[in-house]
Design a protein around this motif. Sequence first.
Motif, PDB file in Angstrom:
ATOM      1  N   LYS A 365       0.820  -1.214   0.000  1.00 21.81           N
ATOM      2  CA  LYS A 365       0.000   0.000   0.000  1.00 21.81           C
ATOM      3  C   LYS A 365       0.854   1.265   0.000  1.00 21.81           C
ATOM      4  N   GLU A 366       2.024   1.203   0.585  1.00 22.35           N
ATOM      5  CA  GLU A 366       2.866   2.394   0.670  1.00 22.35           C
ATOM      6  C   GLU A 366       3.760   2.589  -0.560  1.00 22.35           C
ATOM      7  N   ASN A 367       4.056   1.500  -1.283  1.00 17.85           N
ATOM      8  CA  ASN A 367       5.083   1.604  -2.326  1.00 17.85           C
ATOM      9  C   ASN A 367       4.664   1.110  -3.707  1.00 17.85           C
ATOM     10  N   CYS A 368       3.510   0.494  -3.833  1.00 14.67           N
ATOM     11  CA  CYS A 368       3.155  -0.134  -5.097  1.00 14.67           C
ATOM     12  C   CYS A 368       1.891   0.492  -5.684  1.00 14.67           C
ATOM     13  N   TYR A 369       1.841   0.529  -6.986  1.00 15.10           N
ATOM     14  CA  TYR A 369       0.673   1.025  -7.711  1.00 15.10           C
ATOM     15  C   TYR A 369       0.184  -0.070  -8.648  1.00 15.10           C
ATOM     16  N   GLY A 370      -1.115  -0.335  -8.601  1.00 17.92           N
ATOM     17  CA  GLY A 370      -1.700  -1.310  -9.503  1.00 17.92           C
ATOM     18  C   GLY A 370      -2.003  -2.642  -8.862  1.00 17.92           C
ATOM     19  N   PHE A 371      -1.529  -2.869  -7.633  1.00 23.82           N
ATOM     20  CA  PHE A 371      -1.824  -4.145  -6.986  1.00 23.82           C
ATOM     21  C   PHE A 371      -3.286  -4.173  -6.551  1.00 23.82           C
ATOM     22  N   TYR A 372      -3.709  -3.115  -5.875  1.00 22.06           N
ATOM     23  CA  TYR A 372      -5.109  -2.983  -5.459  1.00 22.06           C
ATOM     24  C   TYR A 372      -5.823  -1.986  -6.369  1.00 22.06           C
ATOM     25  N   PRO A 373      -7.149  -2.125  -6.527  1.00 21.06           N
ATOM     26  CA  PRO A 373      -7.906  -1.108  -7.263  1.00 21.06           C
ATOM     27  C   PRO A 373      -7.959   0.194  -6.473  1.00 21.06           C
ATOM     28  N   THR A 374      -8.140   1.286  -7.182  1.00 21.41           N
ATOM     29  CA  THR A 374      -8.215   2.593  -6.539  1.00 21.41           C
ATOM     30  C   THR A 374      -9.653   3.129  -6.509  1.00 21.41           C
ATOM     31  N   GLN A 375     -10.594   2.316  -6.936  1.00 20.61           N
ATOM     32  CA  GLN A 375     -12.005   2.685  -6.903  1.00 20.61           C
ATOM     33  C   GLN A 375     -12.827   1.408  -6.745  1.00 20.61           C
ATOM     34  N   ASP A 376     -14.060   1.575  -6.353  1.00 21.63           N
ATOM     35  CA  ASP A 376     -14.919   0.425  -6.084  1.00 21.63           C
ATOM     36  C   ASP A 376     -15.103  -0.405  -7.359  1.00 21.63           C
ATOM     37  N   VAL A 377     -14.744  -1.697  -7.262  1.00 23.33           N
ATOM     38  CA  VAL A 377     -14.896  -2.603  -8.402  1.00 23.33           C
ATOM     39  C   VAL A 377     -15.779  -3.790  -8.046  1.00 23.33           C
ATOM     40  N   GLY A 378     -16.494  -3.681  -6.910  1.00 24.13           N
ATOM     41  CA  GLY A 378     -17.402  -4.751  -6.532  1.00 24.13           C
ATOM     42  C   GLY A 378     -16.725  -5.814  -5.683  1.00 24.13           C
ATOM     43  N   ASN A 379     -17.287  -7.016  -5.728  1.00 21.66           N
ATOM     44  CA  ASN A 379     -16.815  -8.119  -4.890  1.00 21.66           C
ATOM     45  C   ASN A 379     -15.994  -9.117  -5.698  1.00 21.66           C
ATOM     46  N   ASP A 380     -15.199  -9.871  -4.959  1.00 24.58           N
ATOM     47  CA  ASP A 380     -14.434 -10.938  -5.603  1.00 24.58           C
ATOM     48  C   ASP A 380     -15.304 -12.181  -5.762  1.00 24.58           C
ATOM     49  N   SER A 381     -14.727 -13.276  -6.244  1.00 19.11           N
ATOM     50  CA  SER A 381     -15.486 -14.493  -6.535  1.00 19.11           C
ATOM     51  C   SER A 381     -16.010 -15.180  -5.279  1.00 19.11           C
ATOM     52  N   ASP A 382     -15.487 -14.808  -4.129  1.00 21.57           N
ATOM     53  CA  ASP A 382     -15.980 -15.362  -2.869  1.00 21.57           C
ATOM     54  C   ASP A 382     -17.023 -14.462  -2.216  1.00 21.57           C
ATOM     55  N   GLY A 383     -17.377 -13.381  -2.878  1.00 26.15           N
ATOM     56  CA  GLY A 383     -18.380 -12.480  -2.348  1.00 26.15           C
ATOM     57  C   GLY A 383     -17.845 -11.394  -1.438  1.00 26.15           C
ATOM     58  N   VAL A 506       9.688 -10.957 -16.676  1.00 27.88           N
ATOM     59  CA  VAL A 506      10.488 -10.213 -15.705  1.00 27.88           C
ATOM     60  C   VAL A 506       9.579  -9.393 -14.789  1.00 27.88           C
ATOM     61  N   TRP A 507       8.576  -8.758 -15.368  1.00 28.52           N
ATOM     62  CA  TRP A 507       7.657  -7.925 -14.583  1.00 28.52           C
ATOM     63  C   TRP A 507       6.943  -8.782 -13.528  1.00 28.52           C
ATOM     64  N   MET A 508       6.631 -10.029 -13.880  1.00 27.62           N
ATOM     65  CA  MET A 508       5.984 -10.927 -12.918  1.00 27.62           C
ATOM     66  C   MET A 508       6.913 -11.218 -11.745  1.00 27.62           C
ATOM     67  N   MET A 509       8.209 -11.420 -12.027  1.00 27.08           N
ATOM     68  CA  MET A 509       9.173 -11.654 -10.955  1.00 27.08           C
ATOM     69  C   MET A 509       9.294 -10.419 -10.053  1.00 27.08           C
ATOM     70  N   ILE A 510       9.275  -9.241 -10.662  1.00 27.62           N
ATOM     71  CA  ILE A 510       9.344  -8.007  -9.890  1.00 27.62           C
ATOM     72  C   ILE A 510       8.119  -7.886  -8.987  1.00 27.62           C
ATOM     73  N   SER A 511       6.947  -8.226  -9.526  1.00 25.43           N
ATOM     74  CA  SER A 511       5.713  -8.169  -8.746  1.00 25.43           C
ATOM     75  C   SER A 511       5.744  -9.171  -7.599  1.00 25.43           C
ATOM     76  N   LEU A 512       6.259 -10.366  -7.868  1.00 20.83           N
ATOM     77  CA  LEU A 512       6.333 -11.396  -6.836  1.00 20.83           C
ATOM     78  C   LEU A 512       7.220 -10.947  -5.684  1.00 20.83           C
ATOM     79  N   ALA A 513       8.362 -10.348  -6.011  1.00 28.58           N
ATOM     80  CA  ALA A 513       9.264  -9.860  -4.962  1.00 28.58           C
ATOM     81  C   ALA A 513       8.617  -8.741  -4.161  1.00 28.58           C
ATOM     82  N   ALA A 514       7.883  -7.862  -4.846  1.00 31.28           N
ATOM     83  CA  ALA A 514       7.244  -6.738  -4.161  1.00 31.28           C
ATOM     84  C   ALA A 514       6.126  -7.209  -3.237  1.00 31.28           C
ATOM     85  N   MET A 515       5.460  -8.289  -3.593  1.00 37.62           N
ATOM     86  CA  MET A 515       4.358  -8.779  -2.763  1.00 37.62           C
ATOM     87  C   MET A 515       4.781  -9.063  -1.328  1.00 37.62           C
ATOM     88  N   CYS A 516       6.021  -9.514  -1.163  1.00 37.28           N
ATOM     89  CA  CYS A 516       6.512  -9.849   0.174  1.00 37.28           C
ATOM     90  C   CYS A 516       7.525  -8.826   0.686  1.00 37.28           C
TER      91      CYS A 516
END
Length: 537
Positions: A365-383, A506-516
């Motif tokens: 939340k402090e360092n990444c853009y695009g991981f979470y939505p920035t506006q209401d997009v409804g519910n996920d598949s689990d409700g 490569v971008w996927m690897m960068i995202s994976l590292a950022a997740m943790c």
Amino acid sequence: MQKSYRALAGKYARRYMMGINIKQNEPKITRRSFLQWTSALGATAAVYGCGGGDGDGPEEYETPVVPQEEYVMDRELAEVMGTHPHNCGGRCPFKFYVRDYGTPQARVAKLTSAGDIPRENSLEADEDISFVQTRACVRGYAQIKRTYSPDRLKYPLIQTKERGDITGFKRVSWDEALNKVADMVSDVYSRYDSGELPYVPMVAGPPNGLHNIMMFAGMPFMGFAEGAGSALSQYLGPTILPTGAPSFENMLFATIGSVGLMPGLAGGNSVYNYKDSDFIIQWGADPAVKEPNKTFFLTKAKEAGVPIVTIDAQYTDTAAMLSTGFPQYGIPQFIQVRPQTDSAIAVAMAYIIYKNGWHDDTFIKENCYGFYPTQDVGNDSDGNPFPVVEPPTHPGYVMSKLDFSFQTQITPDQHPFADPNLAGQPVHVPKGMSFVEYLDGLGVEKADKLDISNKEDAVVTWASQLSGVDKTTIRNLADAFAHAGDVFLENGNNGGQKTNNGMHSVWMMISLAAMCGHTVKQGGNLGVNSTDTASNP
């Protein structure tokens, strides 16, 4: 005074023959007599060696290892410092010993690596990574053989037959070759100048210095266009701009596009950080062959007990010599994947980590853009409603990345977002484009396609079937990646990023590292190739 070797040999021969004659008169050779004679001969050789003597007993003689002026073969060798042209990242320094230096007949007689020269306390220093003696590998030591190989191209050749027919090349003079190139450049320019062509069909670096930076990464293959030709081409008219380098183009632009300019261009954290890591993953990287300057640091990490795992399409030298596996998490030293399927494993790991809540929510939340939505997009598949974060605001400009300076603003006609009127407005993640929406949709898609009710199991099954890696290993990788501590994920600039859509891998690897949050950890890395200079600030 040194005596004749002939005399000494004669003495030993006479004694030996006397022994044989004596033994021939005896009924048999006893074990005791055999040991007596062999011991005597061995002791004589040990005491006198192969030195001189006149047959009358031991005496002093000069040792052949003492330097003797008359035996010096060549006093005209010049010592020249240099390196080898292999683009391996090491570029180890050499001391070349050159005969006829400074003349057309100059020839390298021998070479030594800088690390071959002893220094005070070298043994202790060799165990310390604070000041490393750079030693060449076998490939570097083969430089003389490579330089003087009979197959080396030494003169310009012109094709006289159909393209691809190697029998059609004939040797020409340098003047003839340069005139040929000049005629070809003149021809294409005249076609552009007459309006026949919309641009000059030459690949050329821009005048902002990008081509100079890229030269070290393999760009010289472009020949005339990417060297002196770059300086000329900007005066001819519009040309084709290279998008990167064949060495690490996809990694370079994935890194710039996601995190900005990093040390060493496409480099992440330093190899000096290996020792601070709790888990090292060499993903598509084989430094033991491609970047031998890194093997020392990996060796020290291995000696310190840091678990090392190699993920690759082939069993590499790094997997064989430097990888250890991670027994605590049931991970083998080598995980073999089918070519170009690495991203599926990384995506499955990301799915497991997110759905189990193992990700570093604060860092994201402090360092990444695009991981979470920035506006209401409804519910996920689990409700459950998707998390929503505040969007960043537009600065009112867009910086150019082509010159690697990030100090040049581009104009609105070059980029639709380069508009000063947009300053202060929120920059939203488009609906459906956030990473968590992608992961959630992936689970639904694979569960439906594979007819598996558990979405996590469906994603892991898909990745396993595609990559050939068993599901348990994928789950264990995700577990270790999230819980082992600082993880140094190194995505090598090898085959994985030199393919179609390699930038997205490569971008996927960068995202994976950022997740943790491994991106900025002391023993972590941002998921790209490491650097042997400064670490990621």
